[in-house]
Enzyme design. Structure first.
Site, PDB file in Angstrom:
ATOM      1  N   ASP A 215       3.864   3.653   1.701  1.00 28.05           N
ATOM      2  CA  ASP A 215       4.985   3.328   2.571  1.00 28.05           C
ATOM      3  C   ASP A 215       6.281   4.007   2.144  1.00 28.05           C
ATOM      4  OD1 ASP A 215       4.721   1.980   4.937  1.00 28.05           O
ATOM      5  OD2 ASP A 215       5.809   0.210   4.267  1.00 28.05           O
ATOM      6  N   ASP A 411      -4.416  -5.024  -2.423  1.00 30.21           N
ATOM      7  CA  ASP A 411      -3.128  -4.659  -2.992  1.00 30.21           C
ATOM      8  C   ASP A 411      -3.394  -3.589  -4.037  1.00 30.21           C
ATOM      9  OD1 ASP A 411      -1.871  -6.485  -1.423  1.00 30.21           O
ATOM     10  OD2 ASP A 411      -1.708  -8.026  -2.965  1.00 30.21           O
ATOM     11  N   ASP A 570      -0.659 -12.700   6.008  1.00 26.30           N
ATOM     12  CA  ASP A 570      -2.077 -12.972   5.771  1.00 26.30           C
ATOM     13  C   ASP A 570      -2.494 -14.327   6.339  1.00 26.30           C
ATOM     14  OD1 ASP A 570      -0.452 -14.268   3.964  1.00 26.30           O
ATOM     15  OD2 ASP A 570      -1.549 -13.630   2.174  1.00 26.30           O
TER      16      ASP A 570
END
Length: 860
Positions: A215, A411, A570
């Protein structure tokens, strides 16, 4: 490459183990033998413990199918997982105790209302409201736990139904998503270890594709990924050759006893040393990348511009070292690069040992899974929706490149600890009973870097091993953000098959106007095959679905993909799947499927749970409110989600109760409830019943007393710091309409590298610690003042007053015991020796007591 015969089931717990054929267990913890050997060290005790509290639910090995009228026969599909339930001798007393406590709580409320006698009536009213809320929130938390179920995948059955012969398996494709926000807060080496473990997972190579979403659009992440792909050509075949675990080199080489399966210890030792040396060189190259890129960019840059340049001399389209328009954080073009192309469908063996090859891979498949770098377009005029937005872009890009029916997201600080974990999750997705209606399979989160005492409850075993198993007996566990396999079509926001009367309707106003993407949705199980050299049309389509404007006026972020405008995307995304009729499964295997790193610094840990609790409140005040949301939610599943969204409100009453001992500082006697002795005894009885219920949960969840106690302690710390701060933020959002801005939890360590747990002893002050500090100080002061009153009023107190004082002191000591980890944190590095706290606190009590006596002496 498929593993050697018999290795498929290694490491997934007793029910999954294939029968070994003579492996030898060495004293130092390594093992060798035939390729089919399966390690069984240390499993007998664990299996025996499970059998003490869990029992198989009666179920056949195969599912009776309806007769096939066309072919004149009926199928008998194998069941791919088995369920276990808690034994009745544990479950029934557990349920009876829950009912008994519910009755006791109701009787306690009735008694308080009938005896509304208090010295401070407004405080009495607040305490009654608090007790009602405590009882209500306890009931919301307890109801979903009455029927815990443990589901165990059967890899042997999976192999039978997917075996094509010659070591090949017809398993479905999996797209793996890894997300990283920036290379500063999330160390590059963590991310690359995650990628390496994915590339080396024991799953058909041509059915596995890995997508890294950067990102930050940072060149250092891209070039690190290129270096990782180069090292993977050595690391991945090495993992396959020796069936090593875990398959993240950073974790593997830290093990004191490294396991392997082969016939020659000498070959393994030689190869391991060589690979270890190459990994050290790889780490050095990764660490040098920022300087390498900077020096190269200065060489290529001219006097007017200081851009970031790639190794071939072209300008990097992402962020530059010296940020400028169109090349800075939050403002850069889309980038997609296929680092490793899709492999062929046939195994490709390496070369034997020769001048160019140090490790013999002549019998080992050396193919690598597809590896793709993705960085979405960013522009200051758009809200990019953080992690949820990044994964939605991955969802669309992967649909055009590989379009696997299943997706796993990680992650970047997690890695695959058990190479069989993908197969374990697939067992639930393909099971003939509920497979097609299963939206996702969630694994528990486990961590490597947590201190042995787990001071700040990072392992959170009560939740992962208790609450999640309980939800597994309902509609399924909630989605927890990482280590989860999703069904792609469920992420598209489509109802489950049992709730769909008609076929899937594809509309551009919902999914966007990409023709290629819409076409991929029409055949979600048809996997794509792409060439390394994309044609201009394919590149144009990819850039289109990565554009900022693609999601404008569509359903992305609400009805499609991961949900936006919430800190806990989530939980919200999993909730949407459940109310659309999907179920989910919780999968625990041994060794643990995935592991990662956790913030062991108190401040970082509290900031993390503040983000989670704030997101939970956002969910309650959104259109996904579990109390009113429509859909096909199991009633108790709705209760569970309601508890997940409102639990931070409990902190308001906990803070009030924690500050009540301030009444000790006043000269007179003030009581919240009279008769005080009976009131305190009722409270003690109700609290004691919670802990007796906890004993049963400890048994069936397989956790320890320390896990339970740490959960109690950290809940108190969070309830006096992070949770009330989240409630305050939510109130601000409701009044002003402005969203909550939470920062990323930093994974970087700024502490002494010689001490693995050095960050544990760094105390960094932040405003959210003010309530906790105040509660702790008030209780320390209350004990000190009580000591002073004993000295001043020696002999003049009645037996009733003395009894009241003792009961009040019990409350003070209990609060301080719960805040013990916080007190250690305040000591900083001195907290390494907890004995100091037991010296400092008595001194503080005496100091406050003497000060109180002195003040009273001069006033009187």
């Amino acid at each position: 490459m498929s593993p050697p015969n018999g290795v498929d089931n290694a490491g997934l717990g007793e029910p999954l183990l294939a029968k070994g054929n003579g492996a030898t267990s060495l004293a130092n913890g390594t093992r060798h033998g035939d390729a089919g050997a399966v390690p069984t060290l240390g499993r007998k005790k664990k299996g025996a413990k499970e059998e003490t509290y869990w029992v198989d639910i009666d179920q056949p090995d195969v599912l009776e199918a309806a007769p096939d009228l066309e072919n004149g026969s009926g199928g008998r599909p194998l069941l791919l997982f088995r369920n276990k339930k808690v034994k009745r001798r544990i479950l029934y007393p557990y349920r009876i105790l829950i009912c008994a406590r519910l009755i006791a709580v109701i009787l306690f409320f009735i008694w308080r209302l009938k005896n509304n006698i208090s010295d401070i009536i407004w405080l009495w009213g607040m305490s009654v409201a608090g007790d009602v809320w405590f009882g209500f929130s306890w009931l919301l938390n307890q109801l979903p736990k009455v029927n815990p179920i443990k589901s165990i995948p059967d890899l042997g059955a999976l192999k039978k139904i997917c075996d094509l012969g010659e070591g090949r398996l017809s398993l479905p494709g999996i797209d793996v998503f890894v997300t990283t926000a920036n290379p500063i807060d999330e160390p590059i080496l963590y991310t690359m270890n995650c990628i390496l473990s994915i590339l080396a997972v024991d799953y058909p190579v041509d059915k596995n594709a890995c997508y890294l979403s950067d990102d930050a659009g940072a060149l250092v992440n891209y070039e690190a990924l290129v270096e990782t792909a180069k090292f993977a050509t050595l690391w991945v075949p090495f993992c396959r050759k020796y069936c090593i675990e875990p398959r993240a080199p950073g974790s593997y080489f830290e093990l004191e006893a490294q396991s392997y399966i082969c016939s020659s210890l000498e070959d393994f030792t030689t190869d391991r040393k060589y690979v270890h040396r190459k990994y050290d060189e790889f780490k050095m190259r990764i660490e040098m990348l920022p300087n390498t890129i900077r020096e190269r960019s200065h060489t290529y840059s001219n006097i007017h511009i200081n851009a970031a340049f790639m190794a071939d001399g072209t300008q990097w389209p992402g962020t530059w070292i010296d940020s400028t328009e169109n090349h800075k954080k939050g403002h850069h073009a889309s980038i997609v690069q296929i680092i490793v192309n899709q492999p062929s469908h046939t195994p490709q063996h390496g070369l034997p040992v020769c001048a160019k090859e140090t490790v013999d891979f002549s019998t080992t498949d050396v193919r690598l899974p597809m590896l793709v770098y993705v960085s979405r377009e960013k522009h200051p005029s758009y809200d990019h929706q953080k992690k949820a937005g990044a994964m939605n872009v991955q969802l669309r890009v992967s649909a055009l490149l590989s379009n696997a029916p299943f997706i796993i997201n990680f992650d970047c600080d997690h890695y695959i600890n058990n190479s069989q974990s993908f197969r374990a999750a697939v067992c639930f997705m393909l099971d003939p009973r509920e497979g097609e209606n299963t939206a996702f399979v969630q694994f528990p989160q486990r961590f490597d870097n947590v201190d042995p005492t787990d001071r700040y409850c990072n392992h959170n075993r009560v939740f992962f091993d208790g609450t999640m198993l309980a939800l597994n007996g309902l509609q399924g566990p909630s989605y927890l953000g990482t280590g989860c396999m999703f069904r792609r079509i469920a992420l598209y926001g489509i109802d489950s098959p049992r709730r769909r009367a008609d076929g899937v309707t594809i509309r551009t106003n919902i999914f966007g106007n990409s023709t290629s993407f819409l076409h991929s949705m029409l055949s979600p199980d048809q996997e794509q095959e792409m060439s390394l050299k994309l044609n201009e049309m394919a590149i144009s389509e990819l850039v289109d679905v990565m554009a900022c404007a693609y999601e404008v006026c569509t359903g992305w972020g609400k009805d499609v993909g991961w949900i936006y405008n919430i800190a806990t995307e989530d939980i919200a995304t999993g909730f949407r799947a459940h109310r659309q009729g999907w179920c989910s499964k919780f999968c625990t295997i041994k060794p643990d499927a995935f592991r990662g790193t956790a913030p062991i610094n108190l401040t970082e840990r509290l900031l993390q749970i503040m983000r989670w609790s704030g997101g939970s409140l956002e969910l309650f005040f959104s259109h996904n409110n579990p109390l009113f949301a429509r859909g096909w939610l199991h009633p108790i599943q709705r209760v569970a989600y309601l508890n997940m969204t409102i639990y931070p409100i409990t902190s308001i009453f906990i803070v009030v109760y924690g500050l009540c001992p301030m009444m000790w500082l006043l000269p007179g006697e003030f009581y919240i409830q009279r008769p005080f002795t009976r009131y305190v005894l009722y409270v003690i009885m109700i609290i004691l019943m919670i802990h007796i219920i906890g004993v049963f949960e400890i048994k069936w969840a397989g956790i320890t007393w320390m896990d339970w106690w740490r959960n109690e302690q950290f809940f108190m710390t969070g309830a006096t710091s992070a949770y009330p701060t989240a409630v305050l933020y939510m109130l601000v959002k409701l009044v002003t309409g402005k969203g909550i801005q939470f920062r990323i939890t930093s994974k970087q360590t700024s502490a002494d590298t010689n001490d693995k747990f050095a960050d544990l002893y760094i105390f960094r002050w932040v405003p959210l610690l003010i309530p906790t500090t105040l509660v702790f100080a008030v209780n320390v002061g209350a004990i000190g003042v009580a000591l002073g009153k004993v000295i001043l009023l020696n002999g003049s107190w009645t037996a009733v007053q003395m009894r009241h004082a003792i009961l009040g002191l019990i409350f003070n000591i209990w609060v301080m015991a719960l805040l013990y980890p916080f007190a250690l944190a305040m000591l900083g590095k001195r907290g390494k020796r907890p004995i100091i706290l037991f010296i400092v606190l008595p001194l503080a009590f005496v100091t406050v007591g003497v000060t109180y006596c002195a003040i009273q002496y001069f006033l009187l």
